[in-house]
Design a protein around this motif. Structure first.
Motif, mmCIF file in Angstrom:
data_model
loop_
_atom_site.group_PDB
_atom_site.id
_atom_site.type_symbol
_atom_site.label_atom_id
_atom_site.label_comp_id
_atom_site.label_asym_id
_atom_site.label_seq_id
_atom_site.Cartn_x
_atom_site.Cartn_y
_atom_site.Cartn_z
ATOM 1 N N GLY A 135 34.229 44.721 -42.072
ATOM 2 C CA GLY A 135 35.423 44.409 -41.289
ATOM 3 C C GLY A 135 35.537 45.239 -40.032
ATOM 4 O O GLY A 135 35.842 44.711 -38.951
ATOM 5 N N THR A 136 35.284 46.561 -40.131
ATOM 6 C CA THR A 136 35.363 47.373 -38.915
ATOM 7 C C THR A 136 34.232 47.016 -37.959
ATOM 8 O O THR A 136 34.396 47.094 -36.741
ATOM 9 C CB THR A 136 35.324 48.879 -39.243
ATOM 10 N N GLY A 137 33.075 46.607 -38.503
ATOM 11 C CA GLY A 137 31.984 46.148 -37.642
ATOM 12 C C GLY A 137 32.363 44.906 -36.873
ATOM 13 O O GLY A 137 32.053 44.769 -35.676
ATOM 14 N N ALA A 138 33.047 43.973 -37.539
ATOM 15 C CA ALA A 138 33.519 42.769 -36.855
ATOM 16 C C ALA A 138 34.522 43.131 -35.768
ATOM 17 O O ALA A 138 34.493 42.567 -34.666
ATOM 18 C CB ALA A 138 34.146 41.807 -37.863
ATOM 19 N N CYS A 139 35.411 44.091 -36.065
ATOM 20 C CA CYS A 139 36.399 44.533 -35.065
ATOM 21 C C CYS A 139 35.705 45.160 -33.864
ATOM 22 O O CYS A 139 35.987 44.818 -32.702
ATOM 23 C CB CYS A 139 37.367 45.527 -35.686
ATOM 24 N N ALA A 140 34.797 46.106 -34.130
ATOM 25 C CA ALA A 140 34.101 46.790 -33.048
ATOM 26 C C ALA A 140 33.289 45.820 -32.201
ATOM 27 O O ALA A 140 33.273 45.912 -30.963
ATOM 28 C CB ALA A 140 33.194 47.873 -33.631
ATOM 29 N N THR A 141 32.628 44.872 -32.851
ATOM 30 C CA THR A 141 31.781 43.924 -32.130
ATOM 31 C C THR A 141 32.614 42.966 -31.286
ATOM 32 O O THR A 141 32.263 42.666 -30.137
ATOM 33 C CB THR A 141 30.901 43.154 -33.120
ATOM 34 N N ALA A 142 33.713 42.474 -31.837
ATOM 35 C CA ALA A 142 34.593 41.592 -31.058
ATOM 36 C C ALA A 142 35.156 42.313 -29.844
ATOM 37 O O ALA A 142 35.186 41.764 -28.731
ATOM 38 C CB ALA A 142 35.719 41.074 -31.946
ATOM 39 N N VAL A 143 35.602 43.548 -30.036
ATOM 40 C CA VAL A 143 36.137 44.343 -28.922
ATOM 41 C C VAL A 143 35.064 44.539 -27.852
ATOM 42 O O VAL A 143 35.320 44.376 -26.651
ATOM 43 C CB VAL A 143 36.656 45.699 -29.440
ATOM 44 N N ALA A 144 33.850 44.895 -28.279
ATOM 45 C CA ALA A 144 32.766 45.107 -27.325
ATOM 46 C C ALA A 144 32.445 43.830 -26.557
ATOM 47 O O ALA A 144 32.233 43.857 -25.336
ATOM 48 C CB ALA A 144 31.526 45.612 -28.059
ATOM 49 N N ALA A 145 32.423 42.701 -27.261
ATOM 50 C CA ALA A 145 32.114 41.426 -26.603
ATOM 51 C C ALA A 145 33.206 41.017 -25.619
ATOM 52 O O ALA A 145 32.923 40.488 -24.536
ATOM 53 C CB ALA A 145 31.902 40.343 -27.656
ATOM 54 N N ILE A 146 34.458 41.262 -25.973
ATOM 55 C CA ILE A 146 35.567 40.955 -25.067
ATOM 56 C C ILE A 146 35.492 41.851 -23.830
ATOM 57 O O ILE A 146 35.665 41.389 -22.697
ATOM 58 C CB ILE A 146 36.922 41.115 -25.787
ATOM 59 N N ARG A 147 35.225 43.137 -24.035
ATOM 60 C CA ARG A 147 35.124 44.073 -22.903
ATOM 61 C C ARG A 147 34.004 43.675 -21.952
ATOM 62 O O ARG A 147 34.118 43.857 -20.740
ATOM 63 C CB ARG A 147 34.871 45.501 -23.399
ATOM 64 N N ARG A 148 32.921 43.129 -22.471
ATOM 65 C CA ARG A 148 31.797 42.726 -21.625
ATOM 66 C C ARG A 148 31.968 41.327 -21.056
ATOM 67 O O ARG A 148 31.114 40.845 -20.311
ATOM 68 C CB ARG A 148 30.493 42.810 -22.408
ATOM 69 N N GLY A 149 33.053 40.658 -21.407
ATOM 70 C CA GLY A 149 33.305 39.332 -20.872
ATOM 71 C C GLY A 149 32.481 38.239 -21.512
ATOM 72 O O GLY A 149 32.340 37.150 -20.940
#
Length: 268
Positions: free
Chosen positions: A204-218
């Motif tokens: 779950g935290t991996g999904a959170c971190a990955t989604a945040v990273a993908a959003i930040r990178r556009g």
């Protein structure tokens, strides 16, 4: 209990204290799939003076983690009503849903000291790499993560590279390793090598971190559907806001065990 196949032994010590202190050795003995009950993580519920109750997460190797997203959904389902709980990564808000839960995981942190890293660097695109995995983003969502975006997450030898990255001296507290590929404007495929647990069906935290990273990178827009080997999670995040994760959880079985059996085994 489990969330998308990421499974937990949950011990509720909120009203009746354990016979002894939970140690790394006892947690490891309980988590052993051959000689114990068996789990990816052990979750311990305790009283809290600051919040509704306290939740502690122990990895299968006995190390304690500050956060566990799938485990938090399991706790929400077990508790049965909305609650704010104390964790090692800070307070989080839980809300049970039908067959699952919604969890406000708090704010993401990006400073190199917060990950933590061994020395300063840009965490948005780290100037480091391990073979074909290069330029990750580092995010702390209650525990440390690095996120690599690749063409095909399934093609990465994560069983081999995961432990190498996890134990790299760059990460003094070790790190969770995520490899993700883009599946659509709001959809990611993800595999995770979890610190202290290894390759997991869901994180779950991996999904959170990955989604945040993908959003930040556009790369994607919020909310993001994250597909893991065990199933899907939905992650919502806006810059400067908190991370909200929604997904399933379930009870596998309930039982009892003799504390002295594991305490004695851990002592030897």
């Amino acid at each position: 209990m489990h969330g998308l196949g990421n499974d937990f032994v949950v011990i509720d010590a909120r009203t009746a204290a354990l016979p002894g202190a939970m140690t790394a050795a006892i947690a490891r003995a309980l988590a052993d799939r051959r000689t114990g009950i068996g789990c990816d993580q052990l979750i311990l519920l305790e009283p809290s003076e600051a919040q509704d109750f306290r939740v502690r997460f122990f990895n299968a190797d006995g190390s304690e983690a500050g956060a566990c997203g799938n485990g938090s959904r399991a706790v929400a389902l077990l508790h049965g009503t909305p609650a704010t709980v104390e964790t090692g990564g800070g307070p989080i808000a839980l809300e049970p849903l039908e067959a699952g839960a919604r969890v406000d995981m708090g704010a993401a942190r990006f400073d190199w000291e917060a990950i933590p890293l061994a020395y300063p660097m840009d965490t948005a695109r780290m100037p480091v790499g391990w073979e074909t995995l290069e330029g990750p983003m580092a995010v702390n969502v209650g525990n440390p993560h690095v996120v690599f975006f690749v063409d095909d997450a399934l093609a990465v030898e994560l069983e081999r590279l995961g432990p190498v990255i996890e134990h790299d001296p760059l990460f003094p507290e070790r790190v969770n390793v995520n490899v993700a590929s883009l599946a659509g404007p709001d959809h990611l495929h993800l595999r995770v090598w979890e610190r202290g647990a290894g390759l997991t069906r869901a994180c779950g935290t991996g999904a959170c971190a990955t989604a945040v990273a993908a959003i930040r990178r556009g790369l994607v827009r919020s909310p993001v559907r994250v597909t893991l080997p065990g199933g899907d999670l939905v992650i919502a995040w806006e810059p400067s806001g908190t991370i909200v994760m929604s997904g399933p959880a379930a009870t596998s079985f309930r039982g009892t065990f003799a504390w002295d059996d594991y305490a004695a085994g851990a002592a030897t």
